[in-house]
Design a protein around this motif. Structure first.
Motif, PDB file in Angstrom:
ATOM      1  N   HIS A  30       0.902  -0.969  -0.087  1.00 56.46           N
ATOM      2  CA  HIS A  30       0.192   0.165   0.109  1.00 56.46           C
ATOM      3  C   HIS A  30       1.455   1.526  -0.194  1.00 56.46           C
ATOM      4  O   HIS A  30       2.042   1.410   0.686  1.00 56.46           O
ATOM      5  CB  HIS A  30      -1.017  -0.114   1.285  1.00 56.46           C
ATOM      6  CG  HIS A  30      -1.446   0.760   0.553  1.00 56.46           C
ATOM      7  ND1 HIS A  30      -2.302   2.377   1.342  1.00 56.46           N
ATOM      8  CD2 HIS A  30      -3.257   0.827   0.846  1.00 56.46           C
ATOM      9  CE1 HIS A  30      -3.252   2.612   0.573  1.00 56.46           C
ATOM     10  NE2 HIS A  30      -3.518   1.966   0.713  1.00 56.46           N
ATOM     11  N   LYS A  73      -4.063  -1.159   5.805  1.00 54.06           N
ATOM     12  CA  LYS A  73      -5.282  -0.165   4.952  1.00 54.06           C
ATOM     13  C   LYS A  73      -5.829  -1.288   4.078  1.00 54.06           C
ATOM     14  O   LYS A  73      -6.114  -1.681   3.311  1.00 54.06           O
ATOM     15  CB  LYS A  73      -4.723   0.780   4.123  1.00 54.06           C
ATOM     16  CG  LYS A  73      -4.774   2.039   5.155  1.00 54.06           C
ATOM     17  CD  LYS A  73      -4.113   2.890   4.631  1.00 54.06           C
ATOM     18  CE  LYS A  73      -3.880   4.240   6.223  1.00 54.06           C
ATOM     19  NZ  LYS A  73      -3.145   5.605   5.384  1.00 54.06           N
ATOM     20  N   GLU A 111       0.196   4.269   1.126  1.00 56.95           N
ATOM     21  CA  GLU A 111      -0.069   5.103   2.230  1.00 56.95           C
ATOM     22  C   GLU A 111       0.285   4.449   3.670  1.00 56.95           C
ATOM     23  O   GLU A 111      -0.494   4.204   4.417  1.00 56.95           O
ATOM     24  CB  GLU A 111      -1.137   5.652   2.328  1.00 56.95           C
ATOM     25  CG  GLU A 111      -1.383   6.463   1.019  1.00 56.95           C
ATOM     26  CD  GLU A 111      -2.549   7.602   1.151  1.00 56.95           C
ATOM     27  OE1 GLU A 111      -3.574   7.345   1.864  1.00 56.95           O
ATOM     28  OE2 GLU A 111      -3.230   8.501  -0.145  1.00 56.95           O
ATOM     29  N   THR A 112       1.103   3.453   3.911  1.00 57.17           N
ATOM     30  CA  THR A 112       1.501   2.420   4.902  1.00 57.17           C
ATOM     31  C   THR A 112       1.791   3.329   5.656  1.00 57.17           C
ATOM     32  O   THR A 112       2.459   4.017   6.023  1.00 57.17           O
ATOM     33  CB  THR A 112       2.111   1.195   4.239  1.00 57.17           C
ATOM     34  OG1 THR A 112       2.244  -0.066   5.716  1.00 57.17           O
ATOM     35  CG2 THR A 112       3.639   1.818   3.695  1.00 57.17           C
TER      36      THR A 112
END
Length: 487
Positions: free
Chosen positions: A347, A377, A349-350
């Motif tokens: 992801h 997420k 935007e981890t």
């Protein structure tokens, strides 16, 4: 049952073989035939010695048994038949097991009478015996403490008597009405001091000093000073009257008392003298850090709360279960944090930057706290999170029941020991030989509760005849019959 003709005669030359001899023993009304072939496996025991005692005359016979019938050739013993049934197992199986319901201490005395070594007792029964010994030692210790509190030694000088009186006044609330009042006052001062510490942080109750900084209200400051004065006086009196000063100083609860008092005086010194040696800002920071240490005084409640003391001891006895709990959580935290970091890397935007950073997420997830500052997420990450908090619930729940059981067992044990100590004192009073025979329970409670001094009390209470006979309180030897045994 064997007849007389089956009991062979043994001449002075010992012509009859010991292996062919039968003996009849009557233990507490229970008759049993035993054979020399079995008894000679352990020749040092009392039953094995009976085989050769007939050739030694009546003096030898009666040194081994309570009575002997030459017509029936039967040996009589006034002992516990239930314990005897367990003890003779050694001649057939090589080990001994205690039956349920037999007092371990009485069984140990029976084994000593029959001259059977304790090493033949099974390990599970040895554990039971060790626990019983510890209980009796604890009862003896409590009884001895009460006896020490009841009487004053007339040979002691005035300072020693005064020191002992102050010690009972400050440390033993049950010794007198005045001691109970002091214990209640100390408890109230702890509560007041803790409440004042909390109220002092409310901005609406603070005032501005000359430099515009928020400081505690003078009224709260005065109350705090009065509380510290009481704590200081209490500690000094207890230190002066302590019979063992070194043990008193290094005791955990007394160290807590010092940490509750010391910050006030150090802050006072820094406020009045520290400003001359360092910047005022540094002094204020040091004072603020020391004032935070006042939270240690809340632990002083453990001195006056039996429940808190019981909780502390129960946790000590549950170290194994607590260690298992931490091990389960540590394994789960490591596994799920590593899985979470791996699954969340895809992801963009981890929030999982590294595995050590993921430890925090695993901790709050497995303990079901879930602050939400770090969360997965991806779909696989969410599945991993769901698995982690389910495993966390199971890992926490598994050792909880043994810990609760330890607490309940220890709490009930303390109540039983306290009752047993009082029962022991009542019996000691009842059987004492000097003027206290037939004393009522109220008389004993008056002596224990009101702090009355009796010069010869400790000399009178020498011998106990209770079922849990405590040898530690007397140097004299006492012998018990089967009827006196604890069933």
């Amino acid at each position: 049952m064997a007849s007389e003709s089956r009991f062979p005669d043994v001449d002075s030359n010992g012509s009859e073989k010991n292996e062919d001899i039968e003996i009849i023993v009557n233990v507490g009304g229970v008759r049993q035939v035993l054979y020399g072939e079995n008894l000679n496996r352990y020749p040092a025991t009392r039953l094995a010695q009976l085989i050769n005692c007939l050739s030694g005359g009546y003096d030898t016979i009666f040194s081994l048994c309570d009575d002997y019938d030459p017509g029936k050739r039967e040996f009589y013993f006034d002992r516990d038949p239930d314990a005897f049934r367990c003890i003779i197992d050694i001649y057939y199986f090589g080990e001994i097991h205690m039956k349920k319901g037999i007092c371990p201490i009485c069984f140990k005395n029976e084994m000593e009478f029959w001259k059977v070594d304790l090493k033949f007792l099974d390990d599970c029964c040895k554990t039971h015996l060790s626990e019983k010994k510890e209980e009796l030692e604890e009862i003896a210790r409590r009884v001895q403490l009460i006896l020490d509190d009841l009487g004053m030694d007339a040979s002691e000088n005035r300072w020693k008597r005064c020191q002992k009186y102050i010690w009972k006044l400050m440390e033993k609330p049950e010794s007198s009405y005045s001691a109970r009042v002091i214990a209640v006052l100390s408890f109230l001062f702890i509560l007041i001091s803790s409440v004042v510490m909390c109220l002092g942080t409310i901005p609406e109750l603070q005032i501005l000093d000359s430099e515009g900084n928020h400081v505690e209200h003078p009224t709260l400051d005065n109350i705090e000073t009065a509380c510290i004065g009481w704590f200081t006086l209490e500690y000094v009196l207890r230190l002066i009257s302590s019979p063992n000063k070194l043990f008193f100083v290094i005791s955990f609860m007394n160290i807590i008392d010092v940490f509750a008092i010391l910050p006030f005086y150090v802050s006072l010194i820094l406020t009045h003298l520290g400003a001359r040696m360092m910047e005022l800002t540094n002094v204020q920071q040091a004072v603020q850090a020391l004032r935070i240490m006042r939270i240690a005084r809340i632990f002083k409640l453990a001195r006056h709360s039996t429940g808190l003391q019981t909780l502390t001891y129960a946790l000590k006895r549950s170290l194994k279960e607590l260690g298992l709990l931490l091990m389960y959580l540590a394994v789960g935290i490591f596994v799920f944090s590593a899985l979470g970091y791996t699954m969340e890397q895809s992801h963009p935007e981890t929030l999982f930057k590294s595995i050590p950073q993921s430890f925090w997420w695993a901790i709050i997830t497995m303990t079901t706290v879930g602050y939400g500052d770090i969360y997965p997420k991806t779909t696989l990450g969410k599945l991993n999170a769901a698995t982690s908090f389910l495993c966390g619930v199971i890992a926490i729940a598994l050792p909880i029941h043994p810990i609760i059981n330890n607490f309940v067992r220890y709490y009930n044990k303390q109540r039983v020991l306290e009752t047993a100590a009082k029962h022991e004192l009542e019996l000691m009073e009842l059987y004492s030989g000097e003027g206290k025979v037939g004393g009522s329970k109220n008389d004993l409670e008056d002596l224990m509760g009101e702090g009355k001094e009796h010069p010869s009390w400790s000399r009178q209470l020498k011998v106990s005849h209770s079922d849990t006979f405590i040898h530690l309180l007397s140097d004299e030897k006492h012998y018990r019959t089967r009827l006196q045994s604890c069933k």
